[in-house]
Motif scaffolding. Structure first.
Motif, PDB file in Angstrom:
ATOM      1  N   ILE A   1      -5.038   6.812  -8.905  1.00 59.94           N
ATOM      2  CA  ILE A   1      -5.091   5.454  -8.374  1.00 59.94           C
ATOM      3  C   ILE A   1      -5.038   5.454  -6.849  1.00 59.94           C
TER       4      ILE A   1
ATOM      5  N   TYR B   1       6.308   0.627   0.237  1.00 66.30           N
ATOM      6  CA  TYR B   1       6.076   1.191  -1.087  1.00 66.30           C
ATOM      7  C   TYR B   1       7.115   2.265  -1.409  1.00 66.30           C
TER       8      TYR B   1
ATOM      9  N   VAL C   1       6.667  -2.834 -10.895  1.00 65.58           N
ATOM     10  CA  VAL C   1       5.577  -3.112 -11.823  1.00 65.58           C
ATOM     11  C   VAL C   1       5.354  -1.891 -12.698  1.00 65.58           C
ATOM     12  N   ARG C   2       5.161  -2.109 -13.987  1.00 63.86           N
ATOM     13  CA  ARG C   2       4.803  -1.033 -14.908  1.00 63.86           C
ATOM     14  C   ARG C   2       3.298  -0.804 -14.749  1.00 63.86           C
ATOM     15  N   THR C   3       2.947   0.340 -14.180  1.00 65.37           N
ATOM     16  CA  THR C   3       1.560   0.595 -13.805  1.00 65.37           C
ATOM     17  C   THR C   3       0.829   1.382 -14.892  1.00 65.37           C
ATOM     18  N   ASN C   4      -0.411   1.778 -14.566  1.00 66.68           N
ATOM     19  CA  ASN C   4      -1.179   2.643 -15.455  1.00 66.68           C
ATOM     20  C   ASN C   4      -0.721   4.097 -15.370  1.00 66.68           C
TER      21      ASN C   4
ATOM     22  N   GLY D   1      -2.589   7.618 -12.461  1.00 67.68           N
ATOM     23  CA  GLY D   1      -2.415   6.176 -12.431  1.00 67.68           C
ATOM     24  C   GLY D   1      -3.714   5.407 -12.495  1.00 67.68           C
TER      25      GLY D   1
ATOM     26  N   ALA E   1      -1.027  -4.086 -13.747  1.00 66.72           N
ATOM     27  CA  ALA E   1      -0.800  -2.633 -13.755  1.00 66.72           C
ATOM     28  C   ALA E   1      -1.278  -1.924 -12.493  1.00 66.72           C
ATOM     29  N   PHE E   2      -1.684  -2.682 -11.471  1.00 72.04           N
ATOM     30  CA  PHE E   2      -2.135  -2.071 -10.212  1.00 72.04           C
ATOM     31  C   PHE E   2      -0.928  -1.970  -9.279  1.00 72.04           C
ATOM     32  N   PRO E   3      -0.655  -0.800  -8.695  1.00 71.54           N
ATOM     33  CA  PRO E   3       0.594  -0.622  -7.948  1.00 71.54           C
ATOM     34  C   PRO E   3       0.605  -1.161  -6.529  1.00 71.54           C
ATOM     35  N   TYR E   4      -0.582  -1.359  -5.925  1.00 71.79           N
ATOM     36  CA  TYR E   4      -0.655  -1.701  -4.512  1.00 71.79           C
ATOM     37  C   TYR E   4      -1.078  -3.159  -4.302  1.00 71.79           C
TER      38      TYR E   4
END
Length: 515
Positions: free
Chosen positions: A58, A249, A270-273, A414, A500-503
């Protein structure tokens, strides 16, 4: 054994959070109303500025979303037409037609054309490039706005690989400009079609972007974005508390807890991929202790996932026994192995290692170093002796990709997609990060790729996930919870818009509070 995850020094460092910072500039210097600043937890690599280099991770999408744009990409509502206003699939599943938006331009004023679409796909060499090009027979430029992808055979996952963060194949670059400056020149001064234009980058220091007022979707609200590379977690937290950055972050353990207790700051998880797991790279060598399934299972049983989650991730991560996150399409829910050091020692003795063995390097995906130290301590408690080897993230990803690493990885993927995209990257013959392949997994993967019946595809993909679990090819740890800190100036951080996207994304949706 209950390992104290964070060294005492991390707590002591918190006392320095209010100390002056000489190397981080203030957001106010360029006008706080028009600028948003991030503290990034690793150094941004130049190759991530070029969609053609996108890895099966990711990480590159942190800069792809602001600078570039794709025909189709993940947005708040899911997979969404972007540079293409529509896309359609033929009834036989062999052709995909995309119609470009009228009047869309790159940052240098050149129009986005169907020739750019074909050029971008042809030069793509990142994640799953071989798979995509083995499946796509040709890309046809039909006219100025219509482009067609013709497949060799129906492939139900074409749009998943092309239109999600599983790859960067669908992100479009300007053909004329790339041919003029070359690949290296493009990385130094990229031209995209995204909401922000590239201004400058100082390797290891920062990257500056400015709003592109001609962006087709909307004019960005924030004029200037600054991404600062701040690898030290305590320094990131300090910068956030002093207002030098607006978003930080990766804030975990006591540092994350301290930010959560600070008035005016917000902690968002957040619960990400991303699924984190141990990858036993040497298991494919018959002479290695890791070749024995009992040894790999012992390693998995030795780790107290719950204790590490509570100490490092504040309990936000989701424990799992699968490399595919539960929320992904075609995922099989598998419980993690229990924490059972007694059984782990028994397995090692059965495998011929009653006194343990040297497990080699334990290399974490940066900057998850303290978690790797905790895992290494748990492994050591049952007799598996490892050495934590830390690396810079860009170097780590390239070394993993080029098959230069040995021992054990505490690593993660991710990227988005589904169970097939995750399995392809890690466990198939063409996978970017696959150090070895089980023949039955490869056979099942090829069968599911041709299967048009969704239920039958799911059954095949579930079989693969069960085999990987039963053979302990990997030791999954958890589905990651990426923890971010947000400062008081931010009205919309973009941290919860794309599932599910962390940014932060989409960047054009960011807003600062009115002063």
């Amino acid at each position: 054994m209950r390992w104290l995850i964070r060294p005492l020094s991390a707590l002591v460092l918190l006392l320095a959070i209010w100390a002056p910072s000489a190397h981080l500039g203030t957001a106010e210097a360029a006008g706080p109303d028009g600028q948003m600043v991030w503290a990034i937890h690793f150094t941004l690599a130049p190759r991530w500025l070029d969609p053609a280099e996108t890895e099966a991770a990711i990480t590159p999408f942190k800069v792809l979303y602001p600078i570039h744009d794709a025909l189709v990409k993940l947005m708040p509502g899911g997979m969404t037409p972007s540079l293409a206003e529509t896309w359609t699939m033929s009834p036989d599943g062999l052709t995909y037609d995309f119609v470009l938006r009228s009047g869309v331009k790159f940052h240098n004023g050149d129009p986005v054309t169907t020739e750019d679409v074909k050029f971008s796909f042809d030069r793509y060499r990142g994640a799953s490039a071989k798979l995509l090009k083995d499946k796509v027979k040709e890309v046809q430029v039909l006219d100025g706005r219509r482009v067609r992808f013709v497949l060799k055979e129906a492939w139900p996952d074409f749009m998943t690989f092309y239109g999600t963060t599983a790859t960067g194949a669908g992100w479009i670059v300007p053909k004329k400009y790339v041919e003029k400056v070359g690949d290296e020149g493009f990385k130094k001064a990229p031209i995209g079609a995204g909401p922000y234009r590239f201004v400058s980058a100082n390797p290891g220091v920062d990257m500056v972007l400015e709003a592109f007022e001609g962006y087709w979707r909307k004019v960005p609200s924030v004029k200037r974005l600054v991404f600062k590379s701040v690898p030290d977690e305590t320094t990131r937290a300090a910068a956030l508390k002093r207002g030098e950055v607006d978003i930080a972050y990766f804030l975990n353990g006591p540092i994350g807890e301290d930010v959560r207790r600070t008035p005016g700051l917000k902690l968002m998880a957040v619960r990400t991929n991303a699924s984190f797991f141990l990858d036993f790279l040497d298991q494919w060598d018959p002479k290695s202790p890791w070749h024995d399934r009992r040894v790999r299972l012992a390693a998995s049983l030795a780790v107290d996932r719950k204790a590490i989650n509570e100490a490092e991730m504040l309990g936000f991560a989701g424990l799992t026994g699968n490399i595919v996150p539960r929320h992904m399409e075609f995922a099989l829910a598998i419980d993690p192995h229990p924490y059972d050091p007694k059984r782990a020692r028994q397995l090692l003795a059965e495998a011929g290692y009653p006194n343990g063995f040297d497990g080699g390097d334990l290399t974490p995906t940066p900057p998850y170093n303290s978690i790797a130290e905790a895992i290494g301590s748990y492994l050591g408690a049952v007799g598996i002796r490892t050495r934590v080897r830390t690396m810079e993230r860009a170097t780590y990803l390239m070394s993993w990709r080029e098959k230069k690493l040995r021992g054990v990885l505490f690593t993660a993927l991710g990227a988005g997609g589904n169970a097939a995209t995750r399995i392809e990257a890690l466990a198939t013959r063409g996978g970017m990060y696959a150090y070895g392949v089980l023949p039955e997994v490869e056979d099942l993967f090829q069968r599911q790729a041709r299967e048009l019946d969704r239920k039958k595809r799911e059954e095949l993909l579930h079989q693969i996930q069960k085999i990987l679990h039963d053979r302990v090819v990997f030791a999954p740890i958890w589905e990651n919870a990426f923890i971010r800190g947000v400062g008081p100036r931010v009205e919309e951080s973009g941290l919860a818009l794309i599932p599910a996207f962390p940014y932060s994304a989409p960047l054009e949706d960011l807003r600062l509070k009115r002063q």
